[in-house]
Write a protein that holds these residues in place. Structure first.
Motif, PDB file in Angstrom:
ATOM      1  N   GLU A 164       0.831  -1.195   0.000  1.00  0.00           N
ATOM      2  CA  GLU A 164       0.000   0.000   0.000  1.00  0.00           C
ATOM      3  C   GLU A 164       0.871   1.252   0.000  1.00  0.00           C
ATOM      4  OE1 GLU A 164      -1.977  -3.467   1.612  1.00  0.00           O
ATOM      5  OE2 GLU A 164      -0.209  -2.392   2.321  1.00  0.00           O
ATOM      6  N   SER A 165       0.281   2.352  -0.420  1.00  0.00           N
ATOM      7  CA  SER A 165       0.991   3.631  -0.442  1.00  0.00           C
ATOM      8  C   SER A 165       1.330   4.086   0.972  1.00  0.00           C
ATOM      9  CB  SER A 165       0.118   4.688  -1.128  1.00  0.00           C
ATOM     10  OG  SER A 165       0.748   5.940  -1.123  1.00  0.00           O
ATOM     11  N   PHE A 166       2.543   4.624   1.134  1.00  0.00           N
ATOM     12  CA  PHE A 166       2.959   5.225   2.405  1.00  0.00           C
ATOM     13  C   PHE A 166       2.451   6.659   2.502  1.00  0.00           C
ATOM     14  CE2 PHE A 166       6.769   6.956   4.929  1.00  0.00           C
ATOM     15  CZ  PHE A 166       6.217   6.602   6.151  1.00  0.00           C
ATOM     16  N   ILE A 167       2.562   7.416   1.405  1.00  0.00           N
ATOM     17  CA  ILE A 167       1.966   8.746   1.318  1.00  0.00           C
ATOM     18  C   ILE A 167       1.195   8.812   0.004  1.00  0.00           C
ATOM     19  CG2 ILE A 167       2.354  11.237   1.219  1.00  0.00           C
ATOM     20  CD1 ILE A 167       4.947  10.848   2.716  1.00  0.00           C
ATOM     21  N   ARG A 168      -0.108   8.990   0.093  1.00  0.00           N
ATOM     22  CA  ARG A 168      -0.923   9.118  -1.101  1.00  0.00           C
ATOM     23  C   ARG A 168      -0.837  10.543  -1.656  1.00  0.00           C
ATOM     24  NH1 ARG A 168      -6.718   6.129   0.263  1.00  0.00           N
ATOM     25  NH2 ARG A 168      -5.876   4.012   0.619  1.00  0.00           N
ATOM     26  N   PRO A 169      -1.044  10.708  -2.961  1.00  0.00           N
ATOM     27  CA  PRO A 169      -1.124  12.064  -3.498  1.00  0.00           C
ATOM     28  C   PRO A 169      -2.242  12.848  -2.807  1.00  0.00           C
ATOM     29  CG  PRO A 169      -0.892  10.463  -5.267  1.00  0.00           C
ATOM     30  CD  PRO A 169      -1.129   9.679  -4.010  1.00  0.00           C
ATOM     31  N   GLY A 170      -2.012  14.146  -2.646  1.00  0.00           N
ATOM     32  CA  GLY A 170      -2.971  14.969  -1.931  1.00  0.00           C
ATOM     33  C   GLY A 170      -4.207  15.292  -2.745  1.00  0.00           C
ATOM     34  N   ILE A 171      -5.140  15.988  -2.090  1.00  0.00           N
ATOM     35  CA  ILE A 171      -6.372  16.409  -2.745  1.00  0.00           C
ATOM     36  C   ILE A 171      -6.045  17.449  -3.816  1.00  0.00           C
ATOM     37  CG2 ILE A 171      -8.582  17.594  -2.403  1.00  0.00           C
ATOM     38  CD1 ILE A 171      -8.598  16.448   0.438  1.00  0.00           C
ATOM     39  N   GLY A 172      -6.655  17.300  -4.976  1.00  0.00           N
ATOM     40  CA  GLY A 172      -6.436  18.257  -6.052  1.00  0.00           C
ATOM     41  C   GLY A 172      -5.705  17.640  -7.215  1.00  0.00           C
ATOM     42  N   LEU A 173      -6.104  18.002  -8.432  1.00  0.00           N
ATOM     43  CA  LEU A 173      -5.521  17.416  -9.628  1.00  0.00           C
ATOM     44  C   LEU A 173      -4.050  17.747  -9.801  1.00  0.00           C
ATOM     45  CD1 LEU A 173      -8.444  17.956 -12.177  1.00  0.00           C
ATOM     46  CD2 LEU A 173      -7.734  15.811 -11.085  1.00  0.00           C
ATOM     47  N   GLN A 174      -3.590  18.848  -9.185  1.00  0.00           N
ATOM     48  CA  GLN A 174      -2.177  19.217  -9.323  1.00  0.00           C
ATOM     49  C   GLN A 174      -1.240  18.165  -8.735  1.00  0.00           C
ATOM     50  OE1 GLN A 174      -4.331  20.614  -7.285  1.00  0.00           O
ATOM     51  NE2 GLN A 174      -3.418  20.968  -5.269  1.00  0.00           N
ATOM     52  N   ASN A 175      -1.787  17.285  -7.891  1.00  0.00           N
ATOM     53  CA  ASN A 175      -0.977  16.236  -7.263  1.00  0.00           C
ATOM     54  C   ASN A 175      -0.906  14.956  -8.092  1.00  0.00           C
ATOM     55  OD1 ASN A 175      -0.324  17.483  -4.587  1.00  0.00           O
ATOM     56  ND2 ASN A 175      -2.554  17.610  -4.485  1.00  0.00           N
ATOM     57  N   TRP A 176      -1.535  14.937  -9.260  1.00  0.00           N
ATOM     58  CA  TRP A 176      -1.644  13.711 -10.033  1.00  0.00           C
ATOM     59  C   TRP A 176      -0.968  13.821 -11.391  1.00  0.00           C
ATOM     60  CZ3 TRP A 176      -3.550   9.335  -7.863  1.00  0.00           C
ATOM     61  CH2 TRP A 176      -4.168   9.492  -6.604  1.00  0.00           C
ATOM     62  N   VAL A 177       0.111  14.602 -11.441  1.00  0.00           N
ATOM     63  CA  VAL A 177       0.877  14.746 -12.676  1.00  0.00           C
ATOM     64  C   VAL A 177       2.135  13.881 -12.598  1.00  0.00           C
ATOM     65  CG1 VAL A 177       0.023  17.095 -12.936  1.00  0.00           C
ATOM     66  CG2 VAL A 177       2.235  16.717 -11.887  1.00  0.00           C
ATOM     67  N   SER A 178       2.769  13.698 -13.757  1.00  0.00           N
ATOM     68  CA  SER A 178       3.967  12.866 -13.824  1.00  0.00           C
ATOM     69  C   SER A 178       5.071  13.424 -12.932  1.00  0.00           C
ATOM     70  CB  SER A 178       4.483  12.788 -15.262  1.00  0.00           C
ATOM     71  OG  SER A 178       3.528  12.204 -16.107  1.00  0.00           O
ATOM     72  N   ARG A 179       5.713  12.538 -12.205  1.00  0.00           N
ATOM     73  CA  ARG A 179       6.917  12.829 -11.423  1.00  0.00           C
ATOM     74  C   ARG A 179       6.681  13.796 -10.272  1.00  0.00           C
ATOM     75  NH1 ARG A 179       7.805  11.444 -16.466  1.00  0.00           N
ATOM     76  NH2 ARG A 179       9.624  10.182 -17.019  1.00  0.00           N
ATOM     77  N   SER A 180       5.426  13.941  -9.887  1.00  0.00           N
ATOM     78  CA  SER A 180       5.145  14.633  -8.632  1.00  0.00           C
ATOM     79  C   SER A 180       5.144  13.598  -7.516  1.00  0.00           C
ATOM     80  CB  SER A 180       3.788  15.343  -8.696  1.00  0.00           C
ATOM     81  OG  SER A 180       3.695  16.340  -7.697  1.00  0.00           O
TER      82      SER A 180
END
Length: 482
Positions: free
Chosen positions: A325-341
């Motif tokens: 499982e993920s240790f830290i998930r991407p945060g709320i907001g689409l800006q967190n779901w781009v490549s290499r973030s």
């Protein structure tokens, strides 16, 4: 006269006996702090489980907003040097080929790990001025992924207290040294290691437990560039001559793309290496073209996504991935779901009496690119846990050194932890039974365990023992004999 069958049976019985003895040989833990990031010591669980804890988002701490930094700043290293925190990272305002001339190595510092400043170092001229925080420039491709560490080798010269590696496959890994962590020079003209891909952070450190330098670097597995981004390891006695690389193995867990692995010794238990890395999901597109335009994302950098994972190692070429499982998930907001973030910085550092911090690159390829801090309790990566109904853990046999047992734990008001010490066969030891232990109730980073109003366990030091832990609505984060 011994016939062939009886001789073969004798050999098989002998080897089986040796194997059994070796399998039952107690582990030696000395006075090392033991965490629950792996199952090295766990024999069995009954009603209890090992759970992963999620770091707490504490917000943005460093914006990559200087003209020589920008949206593609990355590969951060955090070092705690006494009371001073140091951050090193790549600065590059526009996307380009790995190792291009516009890449520089930037520096920031902090007195608490929370509030960061970019000092004007006056080393290199950028944008017509030397008033900047650049420590390396015009040094491509080393500046693509320059990754330093504080050399704790007791034989290291003072002038080489800081060491670093940087470079790509075109250059190999180039070694740098520094006395102050600001002014750097090449250790030698030629690269020190050339057998890798090297197109992300390649991390090295002096291992106290292995008594040698260790480097973890990028490779591919399962079919070259058509396979998975993975990790290999090499070692060195002197930081110049490195061993043949070994591919890291991951037990029976499935392969995933690991863009960075960020392997380093945990500062409170340096015999355990934590790899807090970036799991990369190629072609897993979350945001659309119009959404990307609104965010200002570079067109090449929103077809993939990534998050943070936790692995561990105790040396050799093996990682343990206890948690997929993920240790830290991407945060709320689409800006967190781009490549290499969501690429984690190298190293976990203590930022308070009960707190440690790790840092993560976010908003990559966007004008808002920055570094974010996440906090956790000390040793709080994972814990042995049980609910209100209660549960137990039994350890494998081990040998410790010390006079007392210290634990890091928390319970509810109704919960408790009880600890029993057993002999290697699992028999309760007089004076250290479950009935004679004082229940642990509360929430403490460090508390001693009592049996019959005494903490003294000296009579058991150096002898094979087991530990049985009973928990009710409680968590045990670590323990240490000392």
């Amino acid at each position: 006269m011994i016939n062939r069958f009886s001789f073969s049976y004798f050999v098989l019985s002998f080897l089986t006996g040796i194997t059994t003895v070796l399998a039952q040989a107690p582990l030696t833990i000395g006075s090392d702090r033991e965490l629950f990031v792996d199952r090295k010591l766990i024999e069995s669980l009954d009603g209890a489980q090992v759970i992963l804890h999620e770091p707490v988002d504490q917000g943005k701490v460093l914006a990559f907003d200087e003209p020589w930094e920008g949206a593609f700043s990355a590969y951060v290293t955090i070092l705690k040097d006494g009371d001073l925190y140091r951050a090193y990272y790549r600065g590059v305002p526009t996307a380009g080929k790995d190792g291009n001339d516009s890449e520089v190595t930037c520096y920031a510092e902090s007195l608490d790990g929370v509030r960061w400043e970019k000092p004007n170092l006056g080393i290199h001229e950028m944008a017509g001025s030397r008033a900047n925080n650049v420590i390396l420039a015009n040094a491509a491709p080393v500046t693509h992924n320059f990754s330093p560490f504080i050399d704790t080798n007791p034989d290291a010269p003072r002038q080489q207290r800081y060491k670093a590696l940087g470079g790509t496959s075109s250059s190999g890994l180039v070694a740098f040294v520094s006395e102050d962590g600001i002014h750097w020079q090449r250790l030698q003209g030629d690269p020190v290691f050339t057998e890798g891909v090297f197109d992300s952070q390649n991390v090295a450190f002096w291992s106290e437990s292995e008594r040698q330098y260790v480097c973890y670097f990028r490779t591919w597995t399962g079919g070259g560039y058509s396979g998975y981004r993975s990790v290999s390891r090499t070692t060195s006695p002197d930081f110049i001559h490195w061993s043949e690389p070994e591919a890291m193995v991951f037990g029976d867990t499935p392969y995933e793309h690991l863009y960075t692995q960020q392997t380093s010794p945990y500062f409170r238990a340096p015999h355990i290496y934590l790899a807090i890395g970036a799991r990369f999901m190629p072609n897993r597109k979350v945001i659309g073209d119009e959404e990307a335009k609104l965010l200002g994302v570079d067109p090449k950098y929103y077809n993939d996504c990534s998050d943070v994972v936790l692995m561990s190692s105790r040396g050799s070429n093996a990682y343990e991935r206890q948690f997929m499982e993920s240790f830290i998930r991407p945060g709320i907001g689409l800006q967190n779901w781009v490549s290499r973030s969501n690429y984690p910085a190298l190293n976990v550092v203590q930022t308070g009496a009960e707190e440690m911090s790790l840092y993560v690159n976010q908003d990559y390829a966007q004008p808002s690119a920055h570094l974010r801090r996440y906090s956790m309790r000390l040793d709080g990566f994972a814990s042995l846990s049980a609910g209100y109904a209660g549960g137990e853990m039994l350890t494998k046999p081990f040998v410790f050194s010390g006079e007392k047992l210290e634990v890091n734990y928390s319970t509810s008001a109704a919960g408790e932890i009880r600890i029993e010490l057993l002999d290697a066969e699992g028999n309760s030891l007089p004076g250290f039974s479950m009935k004679e232990t004082q229940p642990l109730i509360g929430n403490e980073i460090s508390r001693l365990v009592y049996w019959n109003k005494s903490t003294d366990i000296t009579p058991l030091a150096g002898k094979p023992v087991r530990m049985r832990v009973y928990l009710k609505d409680a968590n045990l984060y670590s323990f240490r004999f000392h």
